[in-house]
Design a protein around this motif. Sequence first.
Motif, PDB file in Angstrom:
ATOM      1  N   TYR A 137      17.795  43.003  45.779  1.00 14.48           N
ATOM      2  CA  TYR A 137      17.404  41.730  45.833  1.00 14.48           C
ATOM      3  C   TYR A 137      17.026  41.204  44.409  1.00 14.48           C
ATOM      4  N   SER A 179      24.182  40.930  45.177  1.00 14.72           N
ATOM      5  CA  SER A 179      23.917  40.029  46.140  1.00 14.72           C
ATOM      6  C   SER A 179      24.527  40.730  47.454  1.00 14.72           C
ATOM      7  N   GLU A 180      25.551  41.135  47.439  1.00 12.56           N
ATOM      8  CA  GLU A 180      26.411  41.700  48.572  1.00 12.56           C
ATOM      9  C   GLU A 180      25.531  42.859  49.116  1.00 12.56           C
ATOM     10  N   LEU A 187      22.370  41.574  50.746  1.00 14.52           N
ATOM     11  CA  LEU A 187      22.408  41.132  51.945  1.00 14.52           C
ATOM     12  C   LEU A 187      22.576  42.164  53.068  1.00 14.52           C
ATOM     13  N   GLN A 204      20.173  42.815  56.244  1.00 14.14           N
ATOM     14  CA  GLN A 204      20.672  42.843  57.437  1.00 14.14           C
ATOM     15  C   GLN A 204      20.366  44.236  58.269  1.00 14.14           C
ATOM     16  N   ILE A 238      17.489  36.896  53.542  1.00 13.26           N
ATOM     17  CA  ILE A 238      18.903  36.879  54.086  1.00 13.26           C
ATOM     18  C   ILE A 238      19.459  35.631  53.787  1.00 13.26           C
ATOM     19  N   GLN A 239      18.797  34.421  54.322  1.00 12.27           N
ATOM     20  CA  GLN A 239      19.001  33.048  54.152  1.00 12.27           C
ATOM     21  C   GLN A 239      19.378  32.775  52.601  1.00 12.27           C
ATOM     22  N   THR A 291      20.006  34.835  50.267  1.00 14.63           N
ATOM     23  CA  THR A 291      21.024  35.362  49.607  1.00 14.63           C
ATOM     24  C   THR A 291      22.135  35.222  50.151  1.00 14.63           C
ATOM     25  N   ARG A 292      22.347  34.447  51.171  1.00 11.85           N
ATOM     26  CA  ARG A 292      23.722  33.803  51.821  1.00 11.85           C
ATOM     27  C   ARG A 292      24.101  32.557  50.950  1.00 11.85           C
ATOM     28  N   TYR A 301      29.402  31.030  55.464  1.00  5.64           N
ATOM     29  CA  TYR A 301      28.023  30.575  55.023  1.00  5.64           C
ATOM     30  C   TYR A 301      27.815  29.005  55.575  1.00  5.64           C
ATOM     31  N   THR A 341      24.377  27.396  55.295  1.00  4.13           N
ATOM     32  CA  THR A 341      23.782  27.180  53.880  1.00  4.13           C
ATOM     33  C   THR A 341      23.730  26.067  53.584  1.00  4.13           C
TER      34      THR A 341
END
Length: 291
Positions: free
Chosen positions: A133, A146-147, A150, A154, A173-174, A176-177, A211, A214
């Motif tokens: 992160y 980022s992937e 996430l 998760q 998580i939010q 990053t999404r 997403y 978002t």
Amino acid sequence: MPVTFRNRGTAVAVLVSIAGLGLGGCDLDPTSLFAEKYKPEVVADVPADKLYSEGLAKLEDSDYENAVKKFEALDKQYAYSDWSRKALLMTAYSNYQGQKYDDAITASKRYLQRHPASKDAAYAQYLMAMSHYKQIPDVTRDQDRSEKALAGLQELVQKYPTSEYAADAKAKIQITRDQLAGKEMEVGRFYLERRNFPSAINRFRDVVAKYQTTRHAEEALMRITEAYMALGITAEAQNSAAVLGHNFPDSPWYKDAHALLQTGGLEPREEKSSFLSRVYSSVMGRTASAQ
């Protein structure tokens, strides 16, 4: 106690002699060849609690590099003990604090492989996810970090839902999404500006599909409307605008989409069986179930 030789050639000579190869056919005492010049070095073990305390002291002084060395020495000298378990976690933490994120990821993974049922496994997972992160780049660059962030966050929430780190993981998580959605939006706008409307639509649809919760979802629906209008596929443009208005009635993006339709004498009209409608019906269904 372990014995190490100061010179690699010394060790080789000993092995050769022991194997009975001899030197020039003479029956010599192999140790006499280097007894005076080379002496074995005896490495004494440092008490575990002393090494651990020294590592903590280095952490207190923000000397993360030497803290890592102390904890790695502890892990090595007291392998497979509880001290080793503690040392490995502190190695990950020290690397994280020192912004050596890849090293922190490596140590965290080792901890999870060795001690998956440990009471500190959730924290090791958190350190690993956060190390990814912390390396999330801006949206103009590749989003591999980022992937991975996430996925790590998760996994933390799924495996350790009651841990003290779960709430922070959910918040991140939010974020990053949102970052990943932002990257898709950037690419979609690139295609839109170059009038490659099919490619733009695909990117914006991905934002809505993956997403939809978002902040980018509203703009994505408006851009879909814009691209379909440019292609002259008015029914799809009307549908995307209607989905936007139904789910985000106060959005300025809906006002723009509505105004765009009106330039062609059209009004929003939702097709309930459409992909976009089904996406948001699914979201609303999950939200209701959670409540």
